[in-house]
Write a protein that holds these residues in place. Structure first.
Motif, short mmCIF file in Angstrom:
data_model
loop_
_atom_site.label_atom_id
_atom_site.label_comp_id
_atom_site.label_asym_id
_atom_site.label_seq_id
_atom_site.Cartn_x
_atom_site.Cartn_y
_atom_site.Cartn_z
N PRO B 84 0.83 -1.22 0.00
CA PRO B 84 0.00 0.00 0.00
C PRO B 84 0.86 1.27 0.00
CG PRO B 84 -0.61 -1.49 1.81
CD PRO B 84 0.59 -2.07 1.17
N HIS B 85 0.33 2.30 -0.64
CA HIS B 85 1.07 3.58 -0.69
C HIS B 85 0.80 4.38 0.57
CE1 HIS B 85 2.20 3.81 -5.18
NE2 HIS B 85 2.05 2.56 -4.83
N GLU B 86 1.25 3.85 1.68
CA GLU B 86 1.00 4.50 2.97
C GLU B 86 2.23 4.40 3.85
OE1 GLU B 86 -3.53 2.78 3.08
OE2 GLU B 86 -2.17 2.33 4.77
N GLY B 87 2.48 5.46 4.61
CA GLY B 87 3.60 5.43 5.56
C GLY B 87 4.92 5.78 4.89
N PRO B 88 6.00 5.82 5.68
CA PRO B 88 7.31 6.23 5.16
C PRO B 88 7.76 5.30 4.04
CG PRO B 88 7.35 6.07 7.57
CD PRO B 88 6.05 5.49 7.11
N PRO B 89 8.25 5.85 2.93
CA PRO B 89 8.66 5.05 1.77
C PRO B 89 9.69 3.96 2.11
CG PRO B 89 8.68 7.38 1.20
CD PRO B 89 8.37 7.30 2.66
N LEU B 90 10.63 4.27 3.00
CA LEU B 90 11.66 3.26 3.27
C LEU B 90 11.11 2.09 4.08
CD1 LEU B 90 14.88 5.38 3.87
CD2 LEU B 90 13.99 4.35 1.76
N SER B 91 10.08 2.34 4.90
CA SER B 91 9.45 1.22 5.61
C SER B 91 8.70 0.35 4.63
CB SER B 91 8.48 1.73 6.68
OG SER B 91 9.06 2.77 7.41
N ARG B 92 8.11 0.97 3.61
CA ARG B 92 7.42 0.18 2.59
C ARG B 92 8.44 -0.71 1.87
NH1 ARG B 92 4.45 5.00 -0.73
NH2 ARG B 92 4.08 6.36 1.05
N LEU B 93 9.58 -0.11 1.52
CA LEU B 93 10.62 -0.86 0.81
C LEU B 93 11.08 -2.03 1.68
CD1 LEU B 93 12.32 -0.93 -1.77
CD2 LEU B 93 14.00 0.54 -0.65
N ALA B 94 11.24 -1.78 2.97
CA ALA B 94 11.69 -2.84 3.89
C ALA B 94 10.67 -3.97 3.93
CB ALA B 94 11.93 -2.25 5.28
N ARG B 95 9.37 -3.63 3.97
CA ARG B 95 8.34 -4.68 4.02
C ARG B 95 8.32 -5.50 2.74
NH1 ARG B 95 5.34 -0.71 6.93
NH2 ARG B 95 4.45 0.07 4.97
N VAL B 96 8.49 -4.82 1.59
CA VAL B 96 8.53 -5.55 0.32
C VAL B 96 9.74 -6.50 0.31
CG1 VAL B 96 8.81 -5.32 -2.17
CG2 VAL B 96 7.27 -3.78 -0.96
N LEU B 97 10.87 -6.01 0.79
CA LEU B 97 12.08 -6.85 0.81
C LEU B 97 11.89 -8.05 1.74
CD1 LEU B 97 14.91 -4.16 0.72
CD2 LEU B 97 14.54 -5.96 -0.99
N ASP B 98 11.21 -7.85 2.85
CA ASP B 98 10.92 -8.99 3.75
C ASP B 98 10.15 -10.08 3.00
OD1 ASP B 98 12.11 -8.13 6.07
OD2 ASP B 98 10.34 -7.07 6.80
N ARG B 99 9.11 -9.66 2.28
CA ARG B 99 8.31 -10.65 1.55
C ARG B 99 9.10 -11.27 0.41
NH1 ARG B 99 4.27 -6.65 2.37
NH2 ARG B 99 4.47 -5.97 0.21
N TYR B 100 9.92 -10.44 -0.24
CA TYR B 100 10.76 -10.95 -1.34
C TYR B 100 11.73 -12.01 -0.82
CZ TYR B 100 14.58 -11.08 -4.72
OH TYR B 100 15.56 -11.50 -5.58
N LEU B 101 12.39 -11.73 0.29
CA LEU B 101 13.36 -12.69 0.83
C LEU B 101 12.67 -13.97 1.31
CD1 LEU B 101 15.84 -10.27 2.63
CD2 LEU B 101 16.27 -11.58 0.53
N ALA B 102 11.44 -13.84 1.81
CA ALA B 102 10.68 -15.04 2.20
C ALA B 102 10.36 -15.87 0.96
CB ALA B 102 9.40 -14.65 2.93
N PHE B 103 10.02 -15.20 -0.13
CA PHE B 103 9.75 -15.89 -1.40
C PHE B 103 11.00 -16.62 -1.88
CE2 PHE B 103 9.85 -16.13 -6.00
CZ PHE B 103 8.59 -16.60 -6.34
N VAL B 104 12.13 -15.92 -1.87
CA VAL B 104 13.41 -16.51 -2.30
C VAL B 104 13.72 -17.74 -1.45
CG1 VAL B 104 15.90 -16.11 -2.34
CG2 VAL B 104 14.35 -14.34 -3.18
N ASP B 105 13.51 -17.59 -0.14
CA ASP B 105 13.77 -18.68 0.79
C ASP B 105 12.92 -19.91 0.45
OD1 ASP B 105 14.72 -19.92 3.12
OD2 ASP B 105 12.95 -19.25 4.24
#
Lengths: 219, 219
Positions: B84-105
Protein backbone atom coordinates in the motif's frame (compact mmCIF):
# COMPACT_ATOMS: atom_id res chain seq x y z
CA UNK A 1 64.25 -17.09 -46.52
CA UNK A 2 61.82 -15.62 -49.01
CA UNK A 3 59.12 -13.30 -47.64
CA UNK A 4 55.65 -14.71 -47.02
CA UNK A 5 53.27 -14.04 -49.90
CA UNK A 6 51.40 -10.82 -49.29
CA UNK A 7 47.97 -11.94 -50.53
CA UNK A 8 46.41 -13.73 -47.54
CA UNK A 9 44.09 -15.79 -49.73
CA UNK A 10 47.04 -17.65 -51.24
CA UNK A 11 48.94 -18.25 -48.07
CA UNK A 12 48.61 -21.70 -46.58
CA UNK A 13 47.69 -21.36 -42.91
CA UNK A 14 48.89 -23.70 -40.21
CA UNK A 15 46.25 -25.59 -38.26
CA UNK A 16 46.62 -23.14 -35.38
CA UNK A 17 46.43 -20.11 -37.64
CA UNK A 18 43.37 -21.46 -39.45
CA UNK A 19 41.63 -22.18 -36.18
CA UNK A 20 42.40 -18.68 -34.94
CA UNK A 21 41.14 -17.19 -38.19
CA UNK A 22 37.83 -19.10 -37.97
CA UNK A 23 37.44 -18.09 -34.35
CA UNK A 24 38.05 -14.45 -35.20
CA UNK A 25 35.41 -14.57 -37.90
CA UNK A 26 32.96 -16.30 -35.53
CA UNK A 27 33.71 -13.88 -32.73
CA UNK A 28 32.99 -10.81 -34.80
CA UNK A 29 29.75 -12.34 -36.09
CA UNK A 30 28.61 -13.43 -32.61
CA UNK A 31 29.55 -10.01 -31.24
CA UNK A 32 27.25 -8.18 -33.62
CA UNK A 33 24.33 -10.59 -34.10
CA UNK A 34 22.21 -12.76 -31.84
CA UNK A 35 23.40 -16.40 -32.00
CA UNK A 36 20.15 -17.42 -33.72
CA UNK A 37 21.14 -15.27 -36.68
CA UNK A 38 24.64 -16.63 -37.20
CA UNK A 39 24.96 -19.70 -39.43
CA UNK A 40 28.03 -21.80 -40.19
CA UNK A 41 27.74 -20.55 -43.77
CA UNK A 42 28.10 -16.99 -42.47
CA UNK A 43 31.25 -17.96 -40.58
CA UNK A 44 32.66 -19.77 -43.62
CA UNK A 45 31.92 -16.78 -45.82
CA UNK A 46 33.40 -14.27 -43.35
CA UNK A 47 36.57 -16.35 -43.12
CA UNK A 48 36.65 -16.91 -46.89
CA UNK A 49 36.65 -20.70 -46.56
CA UNK A 50 34.22 -23.53 -47.32
CA UNK A 51 31.60 -24.79 -44.92
CA UNK A 52 33.18 -28.29 -44.75
CA UNK A 53 36.45 -26.69 -43.65
CA UNK A 54 34.64 -25.00 -40.75
CA UNK A 55 33.20 -28.41 -39.81
CA UNK A 56 36.64 -30.01 -39.98
CA UNK A 57 37.85 -27.58 -37.30
CA UNK A 58 34.62 -27.47 -35.33
CA UNK A 59 32.89 -30.83 -35.79
CA UNK A 60 30.35 -29.84 -33.13
CA UNK A 61 29.09 -27.15 -35.52
CA UNK A 62 27.64 -23.86 -34.40
CA UNK A 63 27.36 -24.76 -30.70
CA UNK A 64 31.06 -25.67 -30.51
CA UNK A 65 32.06 -22.59 -32.48
CA UNK A 66 29.91 -20.40 -30.24
CA UNK A 67 31.46 -21.81 -27.09
CA UNK A 68 34.98 -21.44 -28.50
CA UNK A 69 34.24 -17.84 -29.52
CA UNK A 70 32.76 -17.15 -26.09
CA UNK A 71 35.84 -18.60 -24.40
CA UNK A 72 38.02 -16.39 -26.55
CA UNK A 73 35.86 -13.30 -25.78
CA UNK A 74 36.03 -14.17 -22.07
CA UNK A 75 39.83 -14.33 -22.33
CA UNK A 76 39.86 -10.92 -24.02
CA UNK A 77 37.59 -9.46 -21.34
CA UNK A 78 39.71 -10.92 -18.55
CA UNK A 79 42.68 -9.25 -20.23
CA UNK A 80 40.77 -5.92 -20.14
CA UNK A 81 40.36 -6.30 -16.40
CA UNK A 82 44.12 -6.61 -15.86
CA UNK A 83 45.53 -3.46 -14.37
CA UNK A 84 48.93 -2.79 -12.77
CA UNK A 85 48.90 -2.45 -8.98
CA UNK A 86 50.14 1.13 -9.11
CA UNK A 87 48.67 4.52 -8.29
CA UNK A 88 45.41 5.43 -6.53
CA UNK A 89 42.98 2.48 -6.41
CA UNK A 90 40.03 4.47 -7.74
CA UNK A 91 41.99 5.59 -10.79
CA UNK A 92 42.80 1.96 -11.46
CA UNK A 93 39.10 1.09 -11.17
CA UNK A 94 38.26 3.93 -13.57
CA UNK A 95 40.79 2.68 -16.14
CA UNK A 96 39.45 -0.87 -15.94
CA UNK A 97 35.89 0.43 -16.40
CA UNK A 98 37.02 2.43 -19.46
CA UNK A 99 38.35 -0.73 -21.06
CA UNK A 100 35.31 -2.73 -19.97
CA UNK A 101 32.90 -0.22 -21.53
CA UNK A 102 34.95 -0.22 -24.75
CA UNK A 103 34.67 -4.02 -24.80
CA UNK A 104 30.90 -3.83 -24.24
CA UNK A 105 30.64 -1.24 -27.00
CA UNK A 106 32.52 -3.45 -29.47
CA UNK A 107 30.68 -6.65 -28.62
CA UNK A 108 27.29 -5.02 -28.16
CA UNK A 109 24.82 -7.48 -29.68
CA UNK A 110 26.63 -10.62 -28.59
CA UNK A 111 27.18 -9.26 -25.11
CA UNK A 112 23.52 -8.39 -24.78
CA UNK A 113 22.31 -11.76 -26.11
CA UNK A 114 24.70 -13.57 -23.81
CA UNK A 115 23.75 -11.74 -20.63
CA UNK A 116 20.03 -11.53 -21.41
CA UNK A 117 19.87 -15.31 -21.45
CA UNK A 118 17.32 -17.57 -23.05
CA UNK A 119 19.39 -18.05 -26.18
CA UNK A 120 19.39 -21.48 -27.85
CA UNK A 121 23.18 -21.68 -27.53
CA UNK A 122 23.10 -21.05 -23.79
CA UNK A 123 24.08 -24.08 -21.73
CA UNK A 124 25.49 -24.72 -18.28
CA UNK A 125 28.91 -24.53 -20.00
CA UNK A 126 28.36 -21.04 -21.40
CA UNK A 127 26.98 -19.92 -18.03
CA UNK A 128 30.12 -21.28 -16.36
CA UNK A 129 32.35 -19.30 -18.74
CA UNK A 130 30.54 -16.06 -17.90
CA UNK A 131 30.60 -16.84 -14.18
CA UNK A 132 34.35 -17.42 -14.46
CA UNK A 133 34.81 -13.86 -15.73
CA UNK A 134 32.63 -12.50 -12.91
CA UNK A 135 34.73 -14.41 -10.41
CA UNK A 136 37.98 -13.05 -11.83
CA UNK A 137 36.57 -9.54 -11.77
CA UNK A 138 35.79 -9.93 -8.05
CA UNK A 139 39.27 -11.36 -7.39
CA UNK A 140 40.89 -8.52 -9.32
CA UNK A 141 39.08 -5.92 -7.24
CA UNK A 142 39.90 -7.62 -3.95
CA UNK A 143 43.52 -8.01 -5.11
CA UNK A 144 43.80 -4.28 -5.85
CA UNK A 145 42.34 -3.58 -2.43
CA UNK A 146 45.00 -5.92 -0.98
CA UNK A 147 42.41 -8.11 0.67
CA UNK A 148 43.53 -11.71 0.90
CA UNK A 149 40.78 -13.10 3.07
CA UNK A 150 37.54 -11.24 2.30
CA UNK A 151 34.67 -11.78 4.73
CA UNK A 152 31.15 -12.53 3.47
CA UNK A 153 29.88 -8.93 3.65
CA UNK A 154 32.80 -7.54 1.68
CA UNK A 155 32.60 -10.30 -0.91
CA UNK A 156 28.85 -9.85 -1.29
CA UNK A 157 29.25 -6.10 -1.77
CA UNK A 158 31.87 -6.53 -4.49
CA UNK A 159 29.83 -9.18 -6.30
CA UNK A 160 26.66 -7.07 -6.09
CA UNK A 161 28.48 -4.10 -7.55
CA UNK A 162 29.83 -6.23 -10.41
CA UNK A 163 26.29 -7.41 -11.21
CA UNK A 164 25.05 -3.82 -11.07
CA UNK A 165 27.81 -2.83 -13.52
CA UNK A 166 26.66 -5.60 -15.89
CA UNK A 167 23.09 -4.37 -15.62
CA UNK A 168 24.28 -0.82 -16.25
CA UNK A 169 26.10 -1.85 -19.42
CA UNK A 170 23.03 -3.62 -20.81
CA UNK A 171 20.86 -0.59 -20.09
CA UNK A 172 23.57 1.68 -21.50
CA UNK A 173 23.49 -0.24 -24.81
CA UNK A 174 19.68 -0.17 -24.82
CA UNK A 175 19.65 3.58 -24.31
CA UNK A 176 21.89 4.29 -27.27
CA UNK A 177 25.04 4.46 -25.11
CA UNK A 178 23.72 7.19 -22.85
CA UNK A 179 25.07 8.63 -20.57
CA UNK A 180 28.47 9.02 -22.30
CA UNK A 181 31.00 6.34 -21.33
CA UNK A 182 33.12 8.73 -19.23
CA UNK A 183 30.13 9.83 -17.19
CA UNK A 184 28.93 6.26 -16.70
CA UNK A 185 32.43 5.25 -15.62
CA UNK A 186 32.66 7.99 -12.98
CA UNK A 187 29.14 7.25 -11.80
CA UNK A 188 29.97 3.54 -11.37
CA UNK A 189 33.11 4.40 -9.38
CA UNK A 190 31.01 6.65 -7.13
CA UNK A 191 28.47 3.86 -6.67
CA UNK A 192 31.28 1.51 -5.72
CA UNK A 193 32.44 3.90 -3.02
CA UNK A 194 28.84 4.44 -1.85
CA UNK A 195 27.97 0.76 -1.43
CA UNK A 196 31.36 0.01 0.13
CA UNK A 197 30.66 2.89 2.53
CA UNK A 198 27.32 1.34 3.49
CA UNK A 199 29.01 -2.02 4.12
CA UNK A 200 31.79 -0.31 6.10
CA UNK A 201 29.19 0.74 8.67
CA UNK A 202 28.32 -2.95 9.18
CA UNK A 203 31.69 -4.65 8.70
CA UNK A 204 35.05 -3.85 10.34
CA UNK A 205 37.11 -5.32 7.49
CA UNK A 206 35.39 -3.12 4.91
CA UNK A 207 35.69 -0.10 7.23
CA UNK A 208 39.48 -0.58 7.53
CA UNK A 209 39.73 -1.02 3.79
CA UNK A 210 37.78 2.14 3.07
CA UNK A 211 40.03 4.13 5.38
CA UNK A 212 43.04 2.87 3.39
CA UNK A 213 41.44 3.68 0.04
CA UNK A 214 40.42 7.17 1.18
CA UNK A 215 43.89 7.86 2.62
CA UNK A 216 45.43 6.85 -0.71
CA UNK A 217 43.05 9.10 -2.65
CA UNK A 218 43.54 12.09 -0.35
CA UNK A 219 47.29 11.65 0.10
CA UNK B 1 -27.22 -29.28 -1.28
CA UNK B 2 -25.19 -32.10 0.20
CA UNK B 3 -21.69 -31.20 1.44
CA UNK B 4 -18.69 -32.00 -0.77
CA UNK B 5 -16.99 -35.29 0.16
CA UNK B 6 -14.18 -34.61 2.63
CA UNK B 7 -11.59 -37.05 1.21
CA UNK B 8 -9.92 -35.10 -1.60
CA UNK B 9 -8.87 -38.28 -3.46
CA UNK B 10 -12.50 -39.11 -4.18
CA UNK B 11 -13.60 -35.68 -5.12
CA UNK B 12 -13.99 -35.05 -8.81
CA UNK B 13 -12.14 -31.85 -9.67
CA UNK B 14 -13.26 -29.37 -12.29
CA UNK B 15 -10.91 -28.75 -15.19
CA UNK B 16 -9.78 -25.50 -13.58
CA UNK B 17 -9.24 -27.12 -10.19
CA UNK B 18 -7.30 -30.01 -11.69
CA UNK B 19 -5.11 -27.66 -13.65
CA UNK B 20 -4.44 -25.61 -10.53
CA UNK B 21 -3.63 -28.77 -8.58
CA UNK B 22 -1.12 -29.95 -11.21
CA UNK B 23 0.46 -26.51 -11.33
CA UNK B 24 0.78 -26.44 -7.55
CA UNK B 25 2.51 -29.81 -7.58
CA UNK B 26 4.82 -28.69 -10.42
CA UNK B 27 5.57 -25.40 -8.73
CA UNK B 28 6.67 -26.98 -5.48
CA UNK B 29 8.87 -29.48 -7.34
CA UNK B 30 10.43 -26.82 -9.57
CA UNK B 31 10.97 -24.59 -6.53
CA UNK B 32 13.05 -27.20 -4.74
CA UNK B 33 14.89 -29.02 -7.55
CA UNK B 34 16.73 -27.97 -10.69
CA UNK B 35 14.45 -28.42 -13.75
CA UNK B 36 16.70 -31.24 -15.03
CA UNK B 37 15.72 -33.28 -11.99
CA UNK B 38 11.96 -32.92 -12.27
CA UNK B 39 10.16 -35.45 -14.47
CA UNK B 40 6.51 -35.61 -15.49
CA UNK B 41 6.28 -38.79 -13.42
CA UNK B 42 7.36 -36.79 -10.37
CA UNK B 43 4.64 -34.24 -11.02
CA UNK B 44 2.03 -36.97 -11.56
CA UNK B 45 3.10 -38.68 -8.35
CA UNK B 46 3.11 -35.47 -6.31
CA UNK B 47 -0.39 -34.65 -7.56
CA UNK B 48 -1.58 -38.24 -7.06
CA UNK B 49 -2.66 -38.62 -10.69
CA UNK B 50 -1.52 -40.61 -13.70
CA UNK B 51 1.12 -39.43 -16.15
CA UNK B 52 -1.37 -39.43 -19.09
CA UNK B 53 -3.60 -37.08 -17.10
CA UNK B 54 -0.69 -34.64 -16.73
CA UNK B 55 -0.18 -34.84 -20.50
CA UNK B 56 -3.86 -34.23 -21.11
CA UNK B 57 -3.59 -30.90 -19.27
CA UNK B 58 -0.09 -30.06 -20.49
CA UNK B 59 0.37 -31.64 -23.93
CA UNK B 60 3.67 -29.76 -24.31
CA UNK B 61 5.07 -31.88 -21.48
CA UNK B 62 7.69 -30.68 -19.06
CA UNK B 63 8.56 -27.50 -20.95
CA UNK B 64 4.94 -26.34 -20.96
CA UNK B 65 4.50 -27.29 -17.31
CA UNK B 66 7.69 -25.47 -16.38
CA UNK B 67 6.60 -22.31 -18.16
CA UNK B 68 3.15 -22.45 -16.59
CA UNK B 69 4.70 -22.98 -13.14
CA UNK B 70 7.11 -20.11 -13.78
CA UNK B 71 4.24 -17.85 -14.82
CA UNK B 72 2.40 -18.76 -11.65
CA UNK B 73 5.54 -18.14 -9.51
CA UNK B 74 6.03 -14.79 -11.27
CA UNK B 75 2.43 -13.89 -10.42
CA UNK B 76 3.04 -14.82 -6.78
CA UNK B 77 6.23 -12.75 -6.69
CA UNK B 78 4.50 -9.78 -8.28
CA UNK B 79 1.89 -10.10 -5.55
CA UNK B 80 4.71 -9.99 -2.92
CA UNK B 81 5.87 -6.70 -4.38
CA UNK B 82 2.45 -5.09 -3.90
CA UNK B 83 2.50 -2.68 -1.01
CA UNK B 84 0.00 0.00 0.00
CA UNK B 85 1.07 3.58 -0.69
CA UNK B 86 1.00 4.50 2.97
CA UNK B 87 3.60 5.43 5.56
CA UNK B 88 7.31 6.23 5.16
CA UNK B 89 8.66 5.05 1.77
CA UNK B 90 11.66 3.26 3.27
CA UNK B 91 9.45 1.22 5.61
CA UNK B 92 7.42 0.18 2.59
CA UNK B 93 10.62 -0.86 0.81
CA UNK B 94 11.69 -2.84 3.89
CA UNK B 95 8.34 -4.68 4.02
CA UNK B 96 8.53 -5.55 0.32
CA UNK B 97 12.08 -6.85 0.81
CA UNK B 98 10.92 -8.99 3.75
CA UNK B 99 8.31 -10.65 1.55
CA UNK B 100 10.76 -10.95 -1.34
CA UNK B 101 13.36 -12.69 0.83
CA UNK B 102 10.68 -15.04 2.20
CA UNK B 103 9.75 -15.89 -1.40
CA UNK B 104 13.41 -16.51 -2.30
CA UNK B 105 13.77 -18.68 0.79
CA UNK B 106 10.75 -20.80 -0.15
CA UNK B 107 11.66 -21.18 -3.82
CA UNK B 108 15.39 -21.51 -3.23
CA UNK B 109 16.50 -24.17 -5.72
CA UNK B 110 14.15 -23.17 -8.51
CA UNK B 111 14.91 -19.49 -8.03
CA UNK B 112 18.62 -20.16 -8.20
CA UNK B 113 18.37 -22.41 -11.28
CA UNK B 114 16.17 -19.86 -13.01
CA UNK B 115 18.39 -16.84 -12.38
CA UNK B 116 21.68 -18.69 -12.87
CA UNK B 117 20.65 -19.48 -16.43
CA UNK B 118 21.91 -22.17 -18.74
CA UNK B 119 19.08 -24.54 -17.82
CA UNK B 120 17.60 -26.73 -20.55
CA UNK B 121 14.15 -25.28 -19.92
CA UNK B 122 15.31 -21.69 -20.35
CA UNK B 123 14.00 -20.02 -23.49
CA UNK B 124 13.36 -16.50 -24.66
CA UNK B 125 9.85 -17.00 -23.20
CA UNK B 126 11.10 -17.83 -19.69
CA UNK B 127 13.53 -14.91 -19.88
CA UNK B 128 10.64 -12.63 -20.85
CA UNK B 129 8.62 -13.79 -17.83
CA UNK B 130 11.49 -12.98 -15.46
CA UNK B 131 12.11 -9.62 -17.17
CA UNK B 132 8.44 -8.84 -16.74
CA UNK B 133 8.79 -9.21 -12.96
CA UNK B 134 11.91 -7.01 -12.98
CA UNK B 135 10.00 -4.37 -14.90
CA UNK B 136 7.09 -4.43 -12.47
CA UNK B 137 9.50 -4.16 -9.56
CA UNK B 138 11.00 -1.02 -11.10
CA UNK B 139 7.52 0.41 -11.77
CA UNK B 140 6.44 -0.35 -8.20
CA UNK B 141 9.44 1.50 -6.79
CA UNK B 142 8.95 4.52 -9.04
CA UNK B 143 5.24 4.48 -8.21
CA UNK B 144 5.95 4.57 -4.48
CA UNK B 145 8.34 7.44 -5.09
CA UNK B 146 5.53 9.18 -6.99
CA UNK B 147 7.62 9.52 -10.12
CA UNK B 148 5.53 9.42 -13.26
CA UNK B 149 8.17 10.31 -15.82
CA UNK B 150 11.52 8.93 -14.66
CA UNK B 151 14.60 10.20 -16.49
CA UNK B 152 17.29 7.79 -17.73
CA UNK B 153 19.61 8.23 -14.73
CA UNK B 154 16.88 7.56 -12.20
CA UNK B 155 15.56 4.57 -14.14
CA UNK B 156 19.05 3.13 -14.52
CA UNK B 157 19.74 3.50 -10.81
CA UNK B 158 16.53 1.72 -9.83
CA UNK B 159 17.15 -1.10 -12.32
CA UNK B 160 20.76 -1.51 -11.20
CA UNK B 161 19.65 -1.75 -7.59
CA UNK B 162 17.04 -4.39 -8.48
CA UNK B 163 19.73 -6.45 -10.23
CA UNK B 164 22.01 -6.05 -7.23
CA UNK B 165 19.18 -7.29 -4.98
CA UNK B 166 18.80 -10.37 -7.20
CA UNK B 167 22.54 -11.00 -7.00
CA UNK B 168 22.39 -10.58 -3.23
CA UNK B 169 19.62 -13.14 -2.91
CA UNK B 170 21.54 -15.73 -4.95
CA UNK B 171 24.67 -15.17 -2.83
CA UNK B 172 22.54 -15.23 0.31
CA UNK B 173 21.20 -18.68 -0.61
CA UNK B 174 24.72 -19.88 -1.47
CA UNK B 175 26.03 -18.71 1.87
CA UNK B 176 23.46 -20.63 3.89
CA UNK B 177 21.15 -17.62 4.25
CA UNK B 178 23.77 -15.40 5.87
CA UNK B 179 23.55 -12.61 6.92
CA UNK B 180 20.11 -13.09 8.57
CA UNK B 181 17.20 -11.89 6.42
CA UNK B 182 16.52 -8.82 8.62
CA UNK B 183 20.12 -7.66 8.38
CA UNK B 184 20.22 -8.23 4.62
CA UNK B 185 16.94 -6.32 4.24
CA UNK B 186 18.25 -3.28 6.15
CA UNK B 187 21.54 -3.41 4.28
CA UNK B 188 19.71 -3.44 0.93
CA UNK B 189 17.59 -0.45 1.95
CA UNK B 190 20.78 1.41 2.94
CA UNK B 191 22.35 0.54 -0.41
CA UNK B 192 19.27 1.85 -2.15
CA UNK B 193 19.62 5.18 -0.37
CA UNK B 194 23.38 5.25 -1.05
CA UNK B 195 23.14 4.69 -4.81
CA UNK B 196 20.19 7.06 -5.08
CA UNK B 197 22.31 9.61 -3.21
CA UNK B 198 25.12 9.19 -5.74
CA UNK B 199 22.68 9.67 -8.62
CA UNK B 200 21.13 12.70 -6.88
CA UNK B 201 24.49 14.48 -7.22
CA UNK B 202 24.26 14.01 -11.01
CA UNK B 203 20.53 14.30 -11.64
CA UNK B 204 18.10 17.02 -10.52
CA UNK B 205 15.04 14.73 -10.64
CA UNK B 206 16.68 12.20 -8.31
CA UNK B 207 17.90 15.00 -6.04
CA UNK B 208 14.36 16.38 -5.63
CA UNK B 209 13.06 12.89 -4.99
CA UNK B 210 15.66 12.19 -2.32
CA UNK B 211 14.77 15.42 -0.53
CA UNK B 212 11.13 14.28 -0.45
CA UNK B 213 12.04 10.80 0.81
CA UNK B 214 14.32 12.18 3.53
CA UNK B 215 11.71 14.73 4.60
CA UNK B 216 9.16 11.92 4.92
CA UNK B 217 11.56 9.79 6.97
CA UNK B 218 12.59 12.65 9.25
CA UNK B 219 9.13 14.15 9.55
Amino acid sequence: MSPAPSTPAYRRLSVEERRAQLLDAALSLFAQRVPEEVSLDDVAEAAGVSRPLVYRYFPGGKQQLYEAALRSAAEELRHCLDEPHEGPPLSRLARVLDRYLAFVDQHATGFTALLRGGSVVETSRTTAIVDGVRRSAAEQILGHLQVTDPGPRLRMTVRMWITAVEAASLIWLDEGRQPPAEELRDWLVEQFMAVMGVTAARDAQTAALMRRVRAFEDG
